[in-house]
Design a protein around this motif. Structure first.
Motif, PDB file in Angstrom:
ATOM      1  N   GLU A 160     -34.812  -0.139  15.306  1.00  0.00           N
ATOM      2  CA  GLU A 160     -35.769  -1.223  15.175  1.00  0.00           C
ATOM      3  C   GLU A 160     -37.149  -0.681  14.794  1.00  0.00           C
ATOM      4  O   GLU A 160     -37.471   0.475  15.052  1.00  0.00           O
ATOM      5  CB  GLU A 160     -35.861  -2.005  16.485  1.00  0.00           C
ATOM      6  CG  GLU A 160     -34.590  -2.755  16.842  1.00  0.00           C
ATOM      7  CD  GLU A 160     -34.764  -3.614  18.079  1.00  0.00           C
ATOM      8  OE1 GLU A 160     -33.829  -4.373  18.399  1.00  0.00           O
ATOM      9  OE2 GLU A 160     -35.825  -3.533  18.717  1.00  0.00           O
ATOM     10  N   ARG A 161     -37.927  -1.559  14.194  1.00  0.00           N
ATOM     11  CA  ARG A 161     -39.296  -1.189  13.870  1.00  0.00           C
ATOM     12  C   ARG A 161     -40.066  -0.955  15.175  1.00  0.00           C
ATOM     13  O   ARG A 161     -39.963  -1.743  16.120  1.00  0.00           O
ATOM     14  CB  ARG A 161     -39.953  -2.295  13.046  1.00  0.00           C
ATOM     15  CG  ARG A 161     -41.289  -1.911  12.446  1.00  0.00           C
ATOM     16  CD  ARG A 161     -41.756  -2.958  11.454  1.00  0.00           C
ATOM     17  NE  ARG A 161     -40.828  -3.071  10.325  1.00  0.00           N
ATOM     18  CZ  ARG A 161     -41.098  -3.766   9.214  1.00  0.00           C
ATOM     19  NH1 ARG A 161     -42.257  -4.397   9.093  1.00  0.00           N
ATOM     20  NH2 ARG A 161     -40.205  -3.836   8.236  1.00  0.00           N
ATOM     21  N   GLU A 162     -40.848   0.112  15.222  1.00  0.00           N
ATOM     22  CA  GLU A 162     -41.569   0.429  16.429  1.00  0.00           C
ATOM     23  C   GLU A 162     -43.053   0.665  16.157  1.00  0.00           C
ATOM     24  O   GLU A 162     -43.437   1.134  15.082  1.00  0.00           O
ATOM     25  CB  GLU A 162     -40.971   1.670  17.114  1.00  0.00           C
ATOM     26  CG  GLU A 162     -41.094   2.961  16.330  1.00  0.00           C
ATOM     27  CD  GLU A 162     -40.613   4.165  17.123  1.00  0.00           C
ATOM     28  OE1 GLU A 162     -40.168   4.023  18.284  1.00  0.00           O
ATOM     29  OE2 GLU A 162     -40.708   5.280  16.564  1.00  0.00           O
ATOM     30  N   PHE A 163     -43.826   0.368  17.156  1.00  0.00           N
ATOM     31  CA  PHE A 163     -45.272   0.556  17.095  1.00  0.00           C
ATOM     32  C   PHE A 163     -45.618   2.037  17.062  1.00  0.00           C
ATOM     33  O   PHE A 163     -45.009   2.840  17.763  1.00  0.00           O
ATOM     34  CB  PHE A 163     -45.918  -0.110  18.303  1.00  0.00           C
ATOM     35  CG  PHE A 163     -47.365   0.213  18.491  1.00  0.00           C
ATOM     36  CD1 PHE A 163     -47.759   1.156  19.427  1.00  0.00           C
ATOM     37  CD2 PHE A 163     -48.329  -0.421  17.729  1.00  0.00           C
ATOM     38  CE1 PHE A 163     -49.095   1.460  19.604  1.00  0.00           C
ATOM     39  CE2 PHE A 163     -49.671  -0.123  17.894  1.00  0.00           C
ATOM     40  CZ  PHE A 163     -50.055   0.819  18.836  1.00  0.00           C
ATOM     41  N   VAL A 164     -46.623   2.388  16.260  1.00  0.00           N
ATOM     42  CA  VAL A 164     -47.092   3.766  16.185  1.00  0.00           C
ATOM     43  C   VAL A 164     -48.548   3.858  16.633  1.00  0.00           C
ATOM     44  O   VAL A 164     -48.876   4.626  17.536  1.00  0.00           O
ATOM     45  CB  VAL A 164     -46.960   4.321  14.750  1.00  0.00           C
ATOM     46  CG1 VAL A 164     -47.551   5.722  14.658  1.00  0.00           C
ATOM     47  CG2 VAL A 164     -45.504   4.328  14.313  1.00  0.00           C
ATOM     48  N   ALA A 165     -49.418   3.079  15.994  1.00  0.00           N
ATOM     49  CA  ALA A 165     -50.841   3.156  16.302  1.00  0.00           C
ATOM     50  C   ALA A 165     -51.518   1.893  15.814  1.00  0.00           C
ATOM     51  O   ALA A 165     -51.010   1.204  14.932  1.00  0.00           O
ATOM     52  CB  ALA A 165     -51.472   4.382  15.646  1.00  0.00           C
ATOM     53  N   ALA A 166     -52.703   1.602  16.388  1.00  0.00           N
ATOM     54  CA  ALA A 166     -53.455   0.434  15.968  1.00  0.00           C
ATOM     55  C   ALA A 166     -54.934   0.673  16.197  1.00  0.00           C
ATOM     56  O   ALA A 166     -55.338   1.479  17.042  1.00  0.00           O
ATOM     57  CB  ALA A 166     -52.998  -0.809  16.725  1.00  0.00           C
ATOM     58  N   SER A 167     -55.721  -0.065  15.434  1.00  0.00           N
ATOM     59  CA  SER A 167     -57.174   0.019  15.532  1.00  0.00           C
ATOM     60  C   SER A 167     -57.744  -1.383  15.548  1.00  0.00           C
ATOM     61  O   SER A 167     -57.322  -2.254  14.794  1.00  0.00           O
ATOM     62  CB  SER A 167     -57.726   0.783  14.328  1.00  0.00           C
ATOM     63  OG  SER A 167     -59.135   0.665  14.236  1.00  0.00           O
ATOM     64  N   SER A 168     -58.731  -1.602  16.391  1.00  0.00           N
ATOM     65  CA  SER A 168     -59.446  -2.871  16.373  1.00  0.00           C
ATOM     66  C   SER A 168     -60.221  -2.995  15.069  1.00  0.00           C
ATOM     67  O   SER A 168     -60.347  -2.033  14.313  1.00  0.00           O
ATOM     68  CB  SER A 168     -60.389  -2.959  17.566  1.00  0.00           C
ATOM     69  OG  SER A 168     -61.370  -1.922  17.476  1.00  0.00           O
ATOM     70  N   TRP A 169     -60.792  -4.170  14.838  1.00  0.00           N
ATOM     71  CA  TRP A 169     -61.494  -4.385  13.576  1.00  0.00           C
ATOM     72  C   TRP A 169     -62.652  -3.404  13.406  1.00  0.00           C
ATOM     73  O   TRP A 169     -62.975  -2.984  12.295  1.00  0.00           O
ATOM     74  CB  TRP A 169     -62.011  -5.826  13.499  1.00  0.00           C
ATOM     75  CG  TRP A 169     -63.116  -6.120  14.477  1.00  0.00           C
ATOM     76  CD1 TRP A 169     -62.984  -6.576  15.746  1.00  0.00           C
ATOM     77  CD2 TRP A 169     -64.511  -5.936  14.260  1.00  0.00           C
ATOM     78  NE1 TRP A 169     -64.214  -6.690  16.340  1.00  0.00           N
ATOM     79  CE2 TRP A 169     -65.173  -6.315  15.451  1.00  0.00           C
ATOM     80  CE3 TRP A 169     -65.286  -5.492  13.179  1.00  0.00           C
ATOM     81  CZ2 TRP A 169     -66.551  -6.267  15.577  1.00  0.00           C
ATOM     82  CZ3 TRP A 169     -66.660  -5.445  13.299  1.00  0.00           C
ATOM     83  CH2 TRP A 169     -67.279  -5.830  14.498  1.00  0.00           C
ATOM     84  N   SER A 170     -63.266  -3.017  14.493  1.00  0.00           N
ATOM     85  CA  SER A 170     -64.421  -2.124  14.422  1.00  0.00           C
ATOM     86  C   SER A 170     -64.022  -0.657  14.411  1.00  0.00           C
ATOM     87  O   SER A 170     -64.830   0.203  14.058  1.00  0.00           O
ATOM     88  CB  SER A 170     -65.342  -2.374  15.604  1.00  0.00           C
ATOM     89  OG  SER A 170     -64.683  -2.017  16.810  1.00  0.00           O
ATOM     90  N   GLY A 171     -62.789  -0.383  14.820  1.00  0.00           N
ATOM     91  CA  GLY A 171     -62.358   1.005  14.944  1.00  0.00           C
ATOM     92  C   GLY A 171     -62.669   1.622  16.293  1.00  0.00           C
ATOM     93  O   GLY A 171     -62.264   2.743  16.574  1.00  0.00           O
ATOM     94  N   VAL A 172     -63.381   0.888  17.143  1.00  0.00           N
ATOM     95  CA  VAL A 172     -63.763   1.437  18.446  1.00  0.00           C
ATOM     96  C   VAL A 172     -62.553   1.534  19.369  1.00  0.00           C
ATOM     97  O   VAL A 172     -62.359   2.526  20.072  1.00  0.00           O
ATOM     98  CB  VAL A 172     -64.861   0.565  19.079  1.00  0.00           C
ATOM     99  CG1 VAL A 172     -65.120   0.997  20.515  1.00  0.00           C
ATOM    100  CG2 VAL A 172     -66.140   0.654  18.252  1.00  0.00           C
ATOM    101  N   ASN A 173     -61.745   0.492  19.374  1.00  0.00           N
ATOM    102  CA  ASN A 173     -60.552   0.480  20.230  1.00  0.00           C
ATOM    103  C   ASN A 173     -59.334   0.915  19.431  1.00  0.00           C
ATOM    104  O   ASN A 173     -59.066   0.383  18.349  1.00  0.00           O
ATOM    105  CB  ASN A 173     -60.323  -0.924  20.788  1.00  0.00           C
ATOM    106  CG  ASN A 173     -61.455  -1.352  21.697  1.00  0.00           C
ATOM    107  OD1 ASN A 173     -61.906  -0.592  22.534  1.00  0.00           O
ATOM    108  ND2 ASN A 173     -61.925  -2.571  21.512  1.00  0.00           N
ATOM    109  N   ARG A 174     -58.616   1.877  19.972  1.00  0.00           N
ATOM    110  CA  ARG A 174     -57.410   2.392  19.322  1.00  0.00           C
ATOM    111  C   ARG A 174     -56.284   2.493  20.337  1.00  0.00           C
ATOM    112  O   ARG A 174     -56.526   2.693  21.530  1.00  0.00           O
ATOM    113  CB  ARG A 174     -57.670   3.762  18.697  1.00  0.00           C
ATOM    114  CG  ARG A 174     -58.871   3.794  17.774  1.00  0.00           C
ATOM    115  CD  ARG A 174     -59.102   5.179  17.217  1.00  0.00           C
ATOM    116  NE  ARG A 174     -60.400   5.266  16.567  1.00  0.00           N
ATOM    117  CZ  ARG A 174     -60.839   6.348  15.940  1.00  0.00           C
ATOM    118  NH1 ARG A 174     -60.075   7.413  15.853  1.00  0.00           N
ATOM    119  NH2 ARG A 174     -62.029   6.350  15.379  1.00  0.00           N
ATOM    120  N   ALA A 175     -55.083   2.353  19.848  1.00  0.00           N
ATOM    121  CA  ALA A 175     -53.915   2.446  20.717  1.00  0.00           C
ATOM    122  C   ALA A 175     -52.852   3.271  20.021  1.00  0.00           C
ATOM    123  O   ALA A 175     -52.742   3.236  18.789  1.00  0.00           O
ATOM    124  CB  ALA A 175     -53.382   1.047  21.039  1.00  0.00           C
TER     125      ALA A 175
END
Length: 123
Positions: free
Chosen positions: A44-59
């Motif tokens: 299945e497709r899996e999450f790798v990384a994400a960034s908020s619109w500002s780039g301040v919050n990352r996961a």
């Protein structure tokens, strides 16, 4: 509407690095959270990384924490995924996605998807 085009995939040996880029069209790019997902054959497709619109919050997914870094340049309408210390298990098609939700981990939270770029890591 946002159109996303990924690039930068390829074949690399284990331990190597790649940088993926995702270029977005549309003036509202900076309004969107951006995510990277991947899908390996038969999985299945899996999450790798994400960034908020500002780039301040990352996961990050636990499997890539410390090895991958997401960043974005809103002036260039581009989001990046720097991938270091690559492992064979990182082999997959990598997709970028854009969405307005801050539920970064769920693919359902994203409204727009790119076509994907193949990353293959040889052992």
């Amino acid at each position: 509407q946002v159109q996303l085009v990924e690039s930068g995939g390829g074949l690399v040996q284990a331990g190597g690095s790649l940088r993926l880029s995702c270029a977005a069209s549309g003036r509202s790019f900076r309004s969107y959270a951006m995510g990277w997902f991947r899908q390996a054959p038969g999985k299945e497709r899996e999450f790798v990384a994400a960034s908020s619109w500002s780039g301040v919050n990352r996961a990050y997914a636990d499997s890539v924490t410390g090895r991958f870094t997401i960043s974005r340049d809103n002036a260039k309408n581009t989001v990046y995924l720097q991938m270091n210390s690559l492992k064979p298990e990182d082999t997959a098609v990598y997709y970028c996605a854009a969405g307005v939700s801050n539920n970064y981990y769920s693919a359902l939270a994203y409204d727009y998807w790119g076509q994907g770029t193949q990353v293959t890591v040889s052992s």
